[in-house]
Design an enzyme around this catalytic site. Structure first.
Site, PDB file in Angstrom:
ATOM      1  N   HIS A 186      -5.026  -3.076  -5.448  1.00  0.00           N
ATOM      2  CA  HIS A 186      -4.825  -3.208  -4.000  1.00  0.00           C
ATOM      3  C   HIS A 186      -3.935  -2.080  -3.489  1.00  0.00           C
ATOM      4  O   HIS A 186      -4.236  -1.434  -2.473  1.00  0.00           O
ATOM      5  CB  HIS A 186      -4.190  -4.567  -3.700  1.00  0.00           C
ATOM      6  CG  HIS A 186      -3.759  -4.752  -2.282  1.00  0.00           C
ATOM      7  ND1 HIS A 186      -4.530  -5.404  -1.348  1.00  0.00           N
ATOM      8  CD2 HIS A 186      -2.619  -4.360  -1.633  1.00  0.00           C
ATOM      9  CE1 HIS A 186      -3.899  -5.408  -0.184  1.00  0.00           C
ATOM     10  NE2 HIS A 186      -2.741  -4.783  -0.330  1.00  0.00           N
ATOM     11  N   GLU A 187      -2.819  -1.824  -4.178  1.00  0.00           N
ATOM     12  CA  GLU A 187      -1.889  -0.796  -3.721  1.00  0.00           C
ATOM     13  C   GLU A 187      -2.498   0.604  -3.834  1.00  0.00           C
ATOM     14  O   GLU A 187      -2.313   1.448  -2.946  1.00  0.00           O
ATOM     15  CB  GLU A 187      -0.577  -0.879  -4.505  1.00  0.00           C
ATOM     16  CG  GLU A 187       0.180  -2.183  -4.332  1.00  0.00           C
ATOM     17  CD  GLU A 187       0.439  -2.516  -2.869  1.00  0.00           C
ATOM     18  OE1 GLU A 187       0.561  -1.587  -2.045  1.00  0.00           O
ATOM     19  OE2 GLU A 187       0.506  -3.712  -2.539  1.00  0.00           O
ATOM     20  N   HIS A 207      -4.677   1.333  -0.941  1.00  0.00           N
ATOM     21  CA  HIS A 207      -3.961   1.821   0.237  1.00  0.00           C
ATOM     22  C   HIS A 207      -3.794   3.342   0.158  1.00  0.00           C
ATOM     23  O   HIS A 207      -3.873   4.029   1.177  1.00  0.00           O
ATOM     24  CB  HIS A 207      -2.590   1.158   0.345  1.00  0.00           C
ATOM     25  CG  HIS A 207      -2.614  -0.191   0.992  1.00  0.00           C
ATOM     26  ND1 HIS A 207      -3.206  -0.427   2.215  1.00  0.00           N
ATOM     27  CD2 HIS A 207      -2.105  -1.389   0.584  1.00  0.00           C
ATOM     28  CE1 HIS A 207      -3.052  -1.702   2.538  1.00  0.00           C
ATOM     29  NE2 HIS A 207      -2.396  -2.309   1.563  1.00  0.00           N
ATOM     30  N   GLU A 211      -5.141  -4.551   5.423  1.00  0.00           N
ATOM     31  CA  GLU A 211      -4.947  -5.419   4.255  1.00  0.00           C
ATOM     32  C   GLU A 211      -6.279  -5.971   3.757  1.00  0.00           C
ATOM     33  O   GLU A 211      -6.529  -6.015   2.553  1.00  0.00           O
ATOM     34  CB  GLU A 211      -3.995  -6.570   4.607  1.00  0.00           C
ATOM     35  CG  GLU A 211      -2.546  -6.157   4.760  1.00  0.00           C
ATOM     36  CD  GLU A 211      -1.992  -5.481   3.527  1.00  0.00           C
ATOM     37  OE1 GLU A 211      -2.174  -6.000   2.412  1.00  0.00           O
ATOM     38  OE2 GLU A 211      -1.361  -4.410   3.668  1.00  0.00           O
TER      39      GLU A 211
END
Length: 302
Positions: free
Chosen positions: A131-132, A135, A208
């Site tokens: 997930h990070e 980003h 998100e």
């Protein structure tokens, strides 16, 4: 191109808000001061916002020998995403959480708390890190870092306004065309942090969902991230993180979620909705390339 436009829009919105607050607080002099401060913050936040946020939480950079598993997972996911290896940091906090920061993929960093490392199994940790890294791949990190720095500056102005009430620091109505005086300063002290949060919310919520989807594809399954979010939904409230509200939007889950007021102005979409979307996903990978933009508009519309 889209993210450069969004970055410019963010800088413009934050700058206009700071100039407006400066005018309300100190008339023409305050407006000029706020404009100079905003220009300095724009420059400073572009080059140094990642270092500010990392130092704010006492994050410590690690090497492969410090935590071989964590480093290897970040290395694997970065390779899959066709990204340079980001710097890896550990935050000495027991509250489970994580964020990514930096001005571009070549100058990026991923940070996780000690609590997250202790709580997650390998698949869940991989989901969080995916997930990070998403980003970073989707180039959200510069916008998030700048928003944190600028929101912090706006909140400083609001604090200055509150303190000025104790020292009679309102602007002279006659010299400045009938300003709002004490009433204006009270309004500023209340509205400024809320305005900063609204700007953060507009930036963060849709990103998100996109990072969840991209991360699930990057990890090869949505189940690890879904399971991690289920744990984070519980334990981030039981062991809250003493986080600065200006940086709340950067974390994988809202570190301020223990407060009902914080929920009202949450920079994150509902965690239950995020989990439901992940559990309903069917992930298909083609080689090592992940289409980061797929389903973005669909995600916004749902």
């Amino acid at each position: 191109m889209g993210n450069w436009f969004r970055t410019a829009l963010l800088l413009g919105a934050m700058t206009m808000l700071m100039v407006f607050l400066g005018n309300l607080f100190g008339g023409k002099g305050g407006m000029i001061f706020a404009f100079i401060l905003a220009m300095g913050m724009n420059f400073f936040s572009y080059w140094f916002s990642d270092k500010i946020v990392l130092s704010m939480y006492g994050a410590q950079q690690i090497t492969p020998s410090d935590n071989p598993e964590l480093y290897a997972i970040v290395q694997e996911l970065s390779s899959r995403a066709n990204l340079p290896m980001p710097r890896v940091y550990v935050i000495p906090e027991q509250s489970p959480n994580a964020f990514a920061t930096g001005r571009n993929p070549e100058h990026s960093a991923v940070a996780v708390t000690e609590g997250l490392l202790q709580m997650m199994n390998r698949e869940e940790l991989k989901g969080v890190l995916a997930h990070e890294i998403s980003h970073i791949k989707n180039r959200d990190i510069l916008i998030g870092s700048i928003a944190a720095t600028m929101a912090g500056a706006i909140m400083i102005l609001a604090d200055m306004a509150k303190w000025s009430l104790f020292f009679g620091g309102t602007r002279d109505d006659e010299d400045n065309g009938g300003g709002l005086g004490i009433v204006g300063i009270i309004i500023m002290a209340i509205v400024a942090p809320i305005a900063a949060l609204i700007i953060q919310m507009a930036i963060s919520r849709s990103r998100e969902y996109l990072a969840d989807e991209t991360g699930a594809k990057l990890a090869g399954t949505p189940l690890g991230l879904a399971s991690a979010l289920e744990k984070l939904a519980v334990y981030s409230k039981e062991v809250p993180l003493n986080a600065n509200p200006a940086t709340a939007h950067m974390f994988i889950v809202n570190p301020l979620s223990g407060s009902s007021i914080a929920n009202l102005f949450s920079t994150h979409p509902p965690i239950e909705e995020r989990i439901a979307r992940l559990r309903g996903m069917k992930v298909r990978q083609t080689g090592n390339r992940i289409n980061a933009a797929e389903s973005f508009w669909r995600g916004l519309g749902e």
